[in-house]
Design a protein around this motif. Structure first.
Motif, PDB file in Angstrom:
ATOM      1  N   GLU A   9      46.224  50.199  84.422  1.00  0.00           N
ATOM      2  CA  GLU A   9      46.309  49.012  83.505  1.00  0.00           C
ATOM      3  C   GLU A   9      46.353  47.563  84.387  1.00  0.00           C
ATOM      4  N   SER A  10      46.668  47.887  85.491  1.00  0.00           N
ATOM      5  CA  SER A  10      46.630  46.568  86.476  1.00  0.00           C
ATOM      6  C   SER A  10      45.389  46.535  86.946  1.00  0.00           C
ATOM      7  N   SER A  11      44.684  47.588  87.235  1.00  0.00           N
ATOM      8  CA  SER A  11      43.225  47.499  87.820  1.00  0.00           C
ATOM      9  C   SER A  11      42.417  46.821  86.518  1.00  0.00           C
ATOM     10  N   SER A  12      42.622  46.871  85.418  1.00  0.00           N
ATOM     11  CA  SER A  12      41.741  46.335  84.229  1.00  0.00           C
ATOM     12  C   SER A  12      42.279  45.187  84.275  1.00  0.00           C
ATOM     13  N   GLN A  13      43.357  44.578  84.337  1.00  0.00           N
ATOM     14  CA  GLN A  13      43.783  43.245  84.488  1.00  0.00           C
ATOM     15  C   GLN A  13      43.219  42.535  85.705  1.00  0.00           C
ATOM     16  N   THR A  14      43.379  43.007  86.738  1.00  0.00           N
ATOM     17  CA  THR A  14      43.028  42.495  88.235  1.00  0.00           C
ATOM     18  C   THR A  14      41.505  42.796  88.661  1.00  0.00           C
ATOM     19  N   GLY A  15      40.846  43.936  87.773  1.00  0.00           N
ATOM     20  CA  GLY A  15      39.376  44.299  88.400  1.00  0.00           C
ATOM     21  C   GLY A  15      38.406  43.277  88.485  1.00  0.00           C
ATOM     22  N   VAL A  16      37.415  43.352  89.432  1.00  0.00           N
ATOM     23  CA  VAL A  16      36.315  42.118  89.292  1.00  0.00           C
ATOM     24  C   VAL A  16      35.202  42.810  88.444  1.00  0.00           C
ATOM     25  N   ILE A  17      34.628  42.038  87.834  1.00  0.00           N
ATOM     26  CA  ILE A  17      33.491  42.255  87.036  1.00  0.00           C
ATOM     27  C   ILE A  17      32.083  41.601  87.833  1.00  0.00           C
ATOM     28  N   HIS A  18      31.334  42.606  88.222  1.00  0.00           N
ATOM     29  CA  HIS A  18      30.068  42.402  89.105  1.00  0.00           C
ATOM     30  C   HIS A  18      29.081  42.318  87.982  1.00  0.00           C
ATOM     31  N   ILE A  19      28.457  41.194  88.144  1.00  0.00           N
ATOM     32  CA  ILE A  19      27.111  40.722  87.421  1.00  0.00           C
ATOM     33  C   ILE A  19      25.796  40.786  88.265  1.00  0.00           C
ATOM     34  N   ARG A  20      24.954  41.866  88.306  1.00  0.00           N
ATOM     35  CA  ARG A  20      23.755  41.783  89.262  1.00  0.00           C
ATOM     36  C   ARG A  20      22.587  41.805  88.534  1.00  0.00           C
ATOM     37  N   ILE A  21      21.676  41.437  89.464  1.00  0.00           N
ATOM     38  CA  ILE A  21      20.346  41.352  88.664  1.00  0.00           C
ATOM     39  C   ILE A  21      19.369  42.386  89.470  1.00  0.00           C
ATOM     40  N   GLN A  22      18.343  43.050  88.824  1.00  0.00           N
ATOM     41  CA  GLN A  22      17.598  44.047  89.484  1.00  0.00           C
ATOM     42  C   GLN A  22      16.015  43.617  89.149  1.00  0.00           C
ATOM     43  N   GLN A  23      15.263  43.560  90.160  1.00  0.00           N
ATOM     44  CA  GLN A  23      13.732  43.199  90.059  1.00  0.00           C
ATOM     45  C   GLN A  23      13.217  44.595  89.524  1.00  0.00           C
ATOM     46  N   ARG A  24      12.158  44.462  88.241  1.00  0.00           N
ATOM     47  CA  ARG A  24      11.535  45.438  87.825  1.00  0.00           C
ATOM     48  C   ARG A  24      10.155  45.265  88.124  1.00  0.00           C
ATOM     49  N   ASN A  25       9.258  45.593  86.965  1.00  0.00           N
ATOM     50  CA  ASN A  25       7.748  45.425  87.408  1.00  0.00           C
ATOM     51  C   ASN A  25       7.511  43.890  87.392  1.00  0.00           C
ATOM     52  N   GLY A  26       6.878  43.520  88.442  1.00  0.00           N
ATOM     53  CA  GLY A  26       6.611  41.971  88.341  1.00  0.00           C
ATOM     54  C   GLY A  26       7.473  40.879  88.454  1.00  0.00           C
ATOM     55  N   ARG A  27       7.454  40.286  87.293  1.00  0.00           N
ATOM     56  CA  ARG A  27       8.252  38.944  87.056  1.00  0.00           C
ATOM     57  C   ARG A  27       9.603  39.677  86.380  1.00  0.00           C
ATOM     58  N   LYS A  28       9.651  40.914  85.807  1.00  0.00           N
ATOM     59  CA  LYS A  28      10.483  41.502  84.799  1.00  0.00           C
ATOM     60  C   LYS A  28      12.015  41.612  85.475  1.00  0.00           C
ATOM     61  N   THR A  29      13.158  41.286  85.185  1.00  0.00           N
ATOM     62  CA  THR A  29      14.287  41.542  85.622  1.00  0.00           C
ATOM     63  C   THR A  29      15.228  42.392  84.726  1.00  0.00           C
ATOM     64  N   LEU A  30      16.311  42.783  85.382  1.00  0.00           N
ATOM     65  CA  LEU A  30      17.448  43.496  84.371  1.00  0.00           C
ATOM     66  C   LEU A  30      18.611  42.811  85.088  1.00  0.00           C
ATOM     67  N   THR A  31      19.724  42.611  84.269  1.00  0.00           N
ATOM     68  CA  THR A  31      20.960  42.118  84.434  1.00  0.00           C
ATOM     69  C   THR A  31      21.961  43.256  84.368  1.00  0.00           C
TER      70      THR A  31
END
Length: 112
Positions: free
Chosen positions: A22-44
């Motif tokens: 419970e404490s980790s869900s309240q104090t946990g960090v949310i990581h938002i990343r971007i990944q390069q796919r083919n060419g200019r396409k990306t994935l978040t």
């Protein structure tokens, strides 16, 4: 009689573990990343959202608001991870703040 206190002692670590979650869900960090796919396409990818929230509903709402496709992937190490097409880092961080899933201190943006 001595076996009952042992059972109680065995139960206490599980209670500590559940409060730890419970404490980790309240104090946990949310990581938002971007990944390069083919060419200019990306994935978040979004990792670290608490299990209290329905991730499929979050993806469904994000798909409508951001006009992109997305899914929930079960990662062996990180658990359930949200994947959205395109560079949605700013959109998803603002959405998580607006809805109240995370605080500004708990969101980490990664990438470029």
């Amino acid at each position: 009689m001595t076996s009952n206190p042992l059972a109680v002692h065995e139960f206490d670590p599980f209670a500590d573990a559940s409060t730890g979650n419970e404490s980790s869900s309240q104090t946990g960090v949310i990581h938002i990343r971007i990944q390069q796919r083919n060419g200019r396409k990306t994935l978040t990818t979004v990792q670290g959202i608490a299990d209290d929230y329905d991730k499929k509903k979050i993806v469904r709402i994000c798909k409508k608001e951001f006009a992109c496709n997305g899914t929930v992937v079960d990662h062996p190490e990180y658990g359930e991870v949200l994947q959205l097409q395109g560079d949605q880092r700013n959109n998803i961080s603002e959405f998580l703040l607006k809805v109240g899933i995370a605080k500004k201190d708990h969101i980490k943006l990664h990438g470029f």
